[in-house]
Structure formats: structure tokens, C-alpha cells
Write an enzyme that holds these catalytic residues in place. Structure first.
Site, PDB file in Angstrom:
ATOM      1  N   ASP A 195     -11.651  44.194   2.848  1.00 12.01           N
ATOM      2  CA  ASP A 195     -11.705  44.353   1.393  1.00 12.01           C
ATOM      3  C   ASP A 195     -12.675  43.297   0.841  1.00 12.01           C
ATOM      4  OD1 ASP A 195     -10.279  41.973   1.361  1.00 12.01           O
ATOM      5  OD2 ASP A 195      -8.593  42.738   0.198  1.00 12.01           O
ATOM      6  N   CYS A 199      -8.828  40.777   5.267  1.00 14.18           N
ATOM      7  CA  CYS A 199      -8.580  40.703   3.823  1.00 14.18           C
ATOM      8  C   CYS A 199      -8.467  39.217   3.484  1.00 14.18           C
ATOM      9  CB  CYS A 199      -7.362  41.529   3.413  1.00 14.18           C
ATOM     10  SG  CYS A 199      -5.792  41.037   4.147  1.00 14.18           S
ATOM     11  N   GLY A 200      -7.796  38.874   2.405  1.00 12.58           N
ATOM     12  CA  GLY A 200      -7.717  37.461   2.052  1.00 12.58           C
ATOM     13  C   GLY A 200      -6.937  36.655   3.073  1.00 12.58           C
ATOM     14  N   THR A 201      -5.791  37.184   3.459  1.00 15.15           N
ATOM     15  CA  THR A 201      -4.921  36.495   4.419  1.00 15.15           C
ATOM     16  C   THR A 201      -4.833  37.201   5.772  1.00 15.15           C
ATOM     17  OG1 THR A 201      -3.068  37.786   3.596  1.00 15.15           O
ATOM     18  CG2 THR A 201      -3.411  35.608   2.599  1.00 15.15           C
ATOM     19  N   HIS A 256       1.474  40.314  25.032  1.00 14.22           N
ATOM     20  CA  HIS A 256       2.852  40.789  24.865  1.00 14.22           C
ATOM     21  C   HIS A 256       2.984  42.029  23.988  1.00 14.22           C
ATOM     22  CE1 HIS A 256       4.925  36.674  25.882  1.00 14.22           C
ATOM     23  NE2 HIS A 256       4.048  37.059  26.802  1.00 14.22           N
ATOM     24  N   HIS A 316       7.087  43.959  28.837  1.00 10.33           N
ATOM     25  CA  HIS A 316       6.517  44.183  27.496  1.00 10.33           C
ATOM     26  C   HIS A 316       6.213  45.662  27.246  1.00 10.33           C
ATOM     27  CE1 HIS A 316       6.453  39.916  27.022  1.00 10.33           C
ATOM     28  NE2 HIS A 316       5.729  39.782  28.126  1.00 10.33           N
TER      29      HIS A 316
HETATM   30  C1  RB5 Z   1      -6.920  40.403  -2.588  1.00 13.57           C
HETATM   31  O1  RB5 Z   1      -6.960  39.477  -3.629  1.00 13.57           O
HETATM   32  C2  RB5 Z   1      -5.836  40.000  -1.588  1.00 13.57           C
HETATM   33  O2  RB5 Z   1      -4.584  40.255  -2.137  1.00 13.57           O
HETATM   34  C3  RB5 Z   1      -6.026  40.751  -0.293  1.00 13.57           C
HETATM   35  O3  RB5 Z   1      -7.280  40.481   0.214  1.00 13.57           O
HETATM   36  C4  RB5 Z   1      -5.065  40.414   0.837  1.00 13.57           C
HETATM   37  O4  RB5 Z   1      -5.062  39.061   1.113  1.00 13.57           O
HETATM   38  C5  RB5 Z   1      -3.731  40.978   0.755  1.00 13.57           C
HETATM   39  O5  RB5 Z   1      -2.877  40.754   1.624  1.00 13.57           O
END
Ligand code: RB5
Length: 148
Positions: free
Chosen positions: A11, A68-70, A101, A136
Site C-alpha cells: 500500500d 504495508c505500514g507494519t 515451522h 509441522h
Molecule cells: C496505513 O496507514 C496503515 O494502516 C497500513 O499501511 C498498515 O500498516 C495496516 O496494517
């Protein structure tokens, strides 16, 4: 099979790291199938996760990387697709164990969590580690049974 081809998607929060990971993959000798996004304009990660995960579930190609962000949202969304085991790994040990695993077929990472150097280490170990099988394999089958 397209063992040398890796799907990648992101994203807006993962776009910049995705572009870096594409170069890392090429450096490591892989080809890349890019599912977007193509800029830092805001997009909804579940839509990118879905298109890449459906492709990986159909083994075309067999493995993918989502940013994505995280990494959390991408993993949650991708894991809704039958046949996908998406693992959110922002460190190398988790990435390695997710192959050994869990036989993960999608790696998710966070563009706001790791830098390019860490991404290289994570991607490399994830791609180079094989599933251990054995006990596993039974557990993976038990996960598949949850999809029925
Ligand atoms: C976008 O701001 C953020 O929410 C998305 O990239 C992601 O980290 C969601 O889990």
C-alpha cells in the site's frame, strides 16, 4: 513451476520499501511480479493483499511479499484467502521460523518498521529457508482443516 518468480505488493505506507525490495530480489537473482501500488497515494491494503494472495494461492507464483505500514494489515487480509499462510516478520528469526515451522507462502513486512538493510536480511533468509516438514506438516494440515 515459477520458483524464480516472486510476487510483491504494497500500500502507500509500504510503497517505498517495496521498490527497494524489488531491487533486493533482482540482486538475489529473482524475477518480480508487481501487484502495485505505484505511488505513495493512499490505497486500501486489503485490495492489494487480495489480488496478490489469490495469485499465490493458485501457485502463480508460489511465494509473495506484501508491505504495508507494519505488515499486520497485509498479513490479516492475505490470510483470509484459502491456501495462504502469511507471516508478518519484521525480524530475521521470525522470518526463518515462519518457513521452517509454518511453511509461510507470503512474507509481510512493515515499511514503517524496518529499513532497507533489515529488509534484505529478512527477505534473503525467508527465501532461502525450506519448510522442515515432519510434525509441522501435521500442524499445517490442521490449519488447512480450519479452512473447511
Ligand atoms: C496505513 O496507514 C496503515 O494502516 C497500513 O499501511 C498498515 O500498516 C495496516 O496494517
Amino acid at each position: 513451476m515459477e520458483e524464480n518468480l516472486i510476487a510483491i505488493g504494497a500500500d502507500h505506507a509500504g510503497f517505498e520499501l517495496k521498490e527497494k525490495i524489488k531491487n533486493i530480489l533482482k540482486d538475489l537473482g529473482y524475477e518480480v511480479k508487481d501487484f502495485g501500488t505505484d505511488s505513495t497515494d493512499s490505497v486500501d491494503y486489503p485490495l492489494i493483499a487480495k489480488s496478490l494472495a489469490v495469485s499465490v494461492a493458485n501457485k502463480h507464483p508460489q511465494k509473495g511479499i506484501l508491505v504495508c505500514g507494519t505488515g499486520v494489515g497485509m498479513s490479516i487480509a492475505a490470510n483470509k484467502i484459502k491456501g495462504i499462510i502469511a507471516a508478518n516478520c519484521n525480524d530475521t528469526e521470525t522470518a526463518k521460523l515462519s518457513r521452517l515451522h509454518n511453511n509461510s507462502n507470503i512474507l509481510t513486512v512493515g515499511g514503517r518498521m524496518i529499513d532497507e538493510k533489515k529488509a534484505r536480511e529478512i527477505v534473503k533468509i525467508w527465501l532461502e529457508t525450506d519448510f522442515e516438514g515432519g510434525r509441522h506438516q501435521r500442524r499445517i494440515q490442521e490449519i488447512r482443516d480450519l479452512e473447511k
